[in-house]
Design a protein around this motif. Structure first.
Motif, PDB file in Angstrom:
ATOM      1  N   GLU A 386       0.871  -1.191  -0.071  1.00 22.31           N
ATOM      2  CA  GLU A 386      -0.010  -0.004  -0.077  1.00 22.31           C
ATOM      3  C   GLU A 386       1.045   1.173   0.028  1.00 22.31           C
ATOM      4  OE1 GLU A 386       0.646  -1.339   4.277  1.00 22.31           O
ATOM      5  OE2 GLU A 386      -0.025  -2.076   2.431  1.00 22.31           O
ATOM      6  N   ASN A 387       2.151   1.029   0.124  1.00 18.21           N
ATOM      7  CA  ASN A 387       3.077   2.325   0.161  1.00 18.21           C
ATOM      8  C   ASN A 387       3.914   2.308  -1.140  1.00 18.21           C
ATOM      9  OD1 ASN A 387       2.254   3.336   2.753  1.00 18.21           O
ATOM     10  ND2 ASN A 387       3.330   1.803   3.693  1.00 18.21           N
ATOM     11  N   VAL A 412      -4.303  -3.265  -4.107  1.00 23.67           N
ATOM     12  CA  VAL A 412      -3.465  -2.940  -3.019  1.00 23.67           C
ATOM     13  C   VAL A 412      -2.643  -1.605  -2.682  1.00 23.67           C
ATOM     14  CG1 VAL A 412      -3.679  -4.944  -1.744  1.00 23.67           C
ATOM     15  CG2 VAL A 412      -1.473  -4.475  -3.114  1.00 23.67           C
ATOM     16  N   PRO A 414      -1.078   2.378  -4.120  1.00 25.25           N
ATOM     17  CA  PRO A 414      -1.907   3.554  -3.998  1.00 25.25           C
ATOM     18  C   PRO A 414      -1.835   3.877  -5.647  1.00 25.25           C
ATOM     19  CG  PRO A 414       0.505   3.709  -3.438  1.00 25.25           C
ATOM     20  CD  PRO A 414       0.216   2.332  -3.536  1.00 25.25           C
TER      21      PRO A 414
END
Length: 707
Positions: A386-387, A412, A414
């Motif tokens: 997610e990062n 998942v 970004p």
């Protein structure tokens, strides 16, 4: 503006070299003139105790001679004169009445090392950024400022020939152990150590040790032993280069001249040879390649690239672990994902072992090993993605699987996340069909083994956003790669031009030539490995897949590729990976070593009775298949310029560097001659040799690709 600035420390002149407006120091005529004037100034200074030379650049002493300066000189006469001028200056430095010490931190290459070797003392930092070497052979040249004379006198004949002929880097600990460097210290203490060394030399307490082994001293210390060394070096150079590169035997001749007739005779021969080599087509092509490689490490759209703080790599096998390896070694944080955390951990273990090998060679410290290794996190889940700013997939060459990866990542990751595919042949646009953000899908084609192969091929589709291409390019550069950007299509550029080359190899085998003759002919032409061996390295299963992907495109031109890869795969032949290919393999120390050709292969190519074919015919058919396809790629705008085509063929596929690449080969041979030969083959062998229209236009107008 001046290159040199002086600070006096207790009657020792500390001279700082700092070329204005440049990232690195390079030897050029202005620096030579300033250095000559400096020696004039200090030659009459009665109070002077010595001179220390240090760089004002971060991570660089002197990167070598300014290659652009060499290009502006007329070869051979002006280049030879430049070498003589440099040698006269360094002889004067060597014979200076007061000691001169070089304080080295960072790259000290080519002419920079030659300057350092002319000094009376050399202290270097133990930092990993410090590296020395004589890379001139990579430009088709030899060291033109005494390198062929001083390096053997410092480290011995056998070791020096190795470094002069291979352009291998010499790291600080190696340099110290062999006697090239007199002292190692922390990078912040090199000037202090050099100043102290001046005092030690003036006191008469310094004696340089001969660090050669007893056997080396015995062999190198007599004419018979040296004759054996030079003879073996010539045989090895001939075997490695197949006689295609004039620089290696010339380097050996210069070293031998110095040993036989003394330093002055060696320097005289070196200068003359330097000018002569600079005039050869081989050197001119290698120098052009050098500038192409420099350009491929610059991003013309760097301002559009976005910062990549964390990246993900899908697949921890050979390719995935390799991509993660070059990433973490250049400061990027990586999530390395596979089907299980155990599989991913094995990928990380490979990276750790590569780092440990560097520790054992004293290239890096244990602390640096652990710090770098900590940048990769193995996982069997998408936790942490997610990062992620960039995800590179390196999974099996299956369109459905890669499309599945796109969907899973986008669930998942970004919205800013880029999805990059490391496919070698599948059109990126097809992979992007599964994406909700197709403008953020791009190709990043790495070559195996990733740690050693210098090229990354970025593939952009019609939908790929400019910032995505720019960011992918910047990541490749950060990973230490040379980057070309091409447009999307089956096989892109490198795989596409390799396909006809490999296909022609199969046709020649069907016509009855042996595996040995095929591979020998193309190695003699200048390729690092023969096509049969390359089939085994790449994998016959991969070749079968690529043939399937490219079939439709070639069929549109009336070309039917050989079906042999699929036949061989169906019969269980995969190449080195299962020890069943064009060669036989045996397991030794965990590695599959190639042995003799596998005669079982001939059952698929007309039987064991083989016939000879003229070597030049084999070479021309093979090479022109690749060269013509490169022209098709430029015509169809897969390539944006000939320079990218030449660089991609050389760095990605091993096209002979001394020939300059497909487009320089055409220009130097003449488009009309290339087209004539293609048309001859087209008449006798079929439409696969139909010349690209862009080639026939060049032939009719007498034009070149590099105007």
């Amino acid at each position: 503006m001046s290159y040199l600035s002086t600070e006096r420390q207790d009657d020792i002149a500390v001279i700082t070299l700092d070329q204005p407006g440049e990232k690195v120091n390079k030897l050029n005529e202005q620096l030579i003139e300033e250095f000559r004037a400096l020696l004039d100034t200090y030659s009459g200074d009665q109070n002077l105790k010595g001179i220390v030379l240090v760089s004002g650049k971060e991570g660089n002493f002197i990167a070598g001679a300014d290659v652009k300066m060499l290009q502006k000189k007329q070869a051979p006469k002006e280049i030879e004169e430049l070498s003589r001028t440099g040698n006269e200056l360094l002889r004067r430095l060597e014979q200076f009445h007061k000691p001169v010490a070089a304080a080295i931190h960072g790259s000290c290459m080519g002419g920079g090392l030659e300057l350092a070797m002319a000094c009376h003392y050399r202290v270097a930092s133990s930092h990993p950024d410090t590296v020395m070497g004589q890379p001139e052979v990579n430009l088709g040249l030899l060291p033109g400022a005494g390198g062929t004379q001083r390096l053997p006198r410092l480290i011995g004949l056998q070791k020096s020939l190795t470094y002069l002929l291979t352009a291998k880097n010499i790291y600080p600990r190696q340099a110290y152990n062999m006697g090239l460097i007199d002292e190692l210290t922390h990078k912040d203490a090199i000037v202090t150590a050099a100043v102290k060394a001046i005092s030690t030399i003036n006191s008469g307490d310094f004696r340089r040790k001969d660090k050669r082994s007893i056997i080396e001293r015995l062999l190198e210390g007599n004419p018979v032993g040296r004759k054996i060394i030079f003879s073996k070096a010539r045989k090895r150079a001939q075997s490695n280069t197949r006689g295609n590169y004039p620089a290696p035997p010339t380097i050996i001749d210069c070293v031998e001249e110095g040993y036989t007739n003394g330093l002055e005779a060696g320097l005289k021969k070196e200068a003359k040879a330097f000018g002569r080599l600079a005039a050869t087509s081989e050197s001119k092509n290698l120098v052009t390649l050098f500038f192409g490689m420099q350009n491929a490490k610059n991003n013309p759209h760097k301002d559009r690239a976005r910062n990549i703080d964390k990246m993900g790599v899908l697949g921890a096998g050979l390719m995935g672990a390799g991509i993660a390896d070059v990433s973490v070694n250049n400061g990027l944080r990586v999530l390395l994902k596979d089907q299980s955390v155990e599989q991913a951990a094995r990928g990380k273990q490979t990276i750790w072992q590569n780092l440990q090998d560097k520790v054992e060679k004293r290239i890096i410290s244990e602390f640096e090993r652990d710090r770098t290794s900590s940048l990769v996190t193995p996982t069997g889940r998408y936790d942490g993605f997610e990062n992620a700013d960039l995800v590179i997939e390196a999974v099996f060459e299956d369109l459905e699987l890669k499309q599945k990866m796109v969907k899973q990542v986008e669930e998942v990751a970004p919205e800013r996340c880029i999805f990059a595919s490391n496919t070698s042949s599948l059109p990126i646009a097809r992979i992007a069909e599964a994406s909700s953000r197709p403008e953020q899908v791009v190709g990043m084609h790495y070559f195996s083994p990733v740690q050693k192969m210098p090229l990354v091929e970025i593939i952009q589709t019609e939908q790929t956003a400019d910032w995505v291409t720019a960011t992918a390019r910047q990541v490749g550069i950060t990973q230490g790669k040379h980057v070309i950007v091409v447009n999307d299509g089956p096989g892109f550029y490198t795989t596409r031009i390799l396909a006809p080359y490999m296909n022609e190899a199969l046709n020649l085998l069907e016509e009855g030539i042996s595996i040995e003759q095929l591979d020998s002919a193309m190695k003699q032409f200048g390729f690092p490995v023969g096509p049969a061996a390359l089939f085994d390295e790449v994998g016959i299963d991969v070749a079968a897949h690529i043939t399937e992907v490219l079939n439709e495109m070639f069929a549109a031109r009336g070309v039917t590729p050989s079906n042999k890869p699929k036949e061989l795969l169906d019969a269980g032949f995969k190449g080195r990976k299962n020890r069943k290919g064009f060669y036989r393999y045996e397991e030794s120390e965990g590695k599959k070593k190639k042995k003799n050709p596998n005669e079982d292969m001939y059952a698929f190519f007309g039987g064991t009775t083989r016939k000879d074919l003229e070597t030049e015919t084999i070479q021309q058919r093979m090479a022109l298949a690749m060269i013509n396809e490169a022209a098709w790629c430029l015509q169809e705008q897969i390539l944006e310029c000939p320079g990218d085509g030449d660089l991609g063929a050389i760095l990605g596929l091993g096209f002979p560097p001394f020939l300059g690449g497909p487009f320089r080969y055409i220009d130097q041979r003449g488009a009309s001659k290339v087209v004539s030969k293609l048309q001859q083959y087209q008449e006798t062998l079929g439409p696969r040799f139909e010349p690209a229209e862009i080639l026939t236009r060049k032939a009719s107008k007498g034009g070149t690709f590099y105007e």
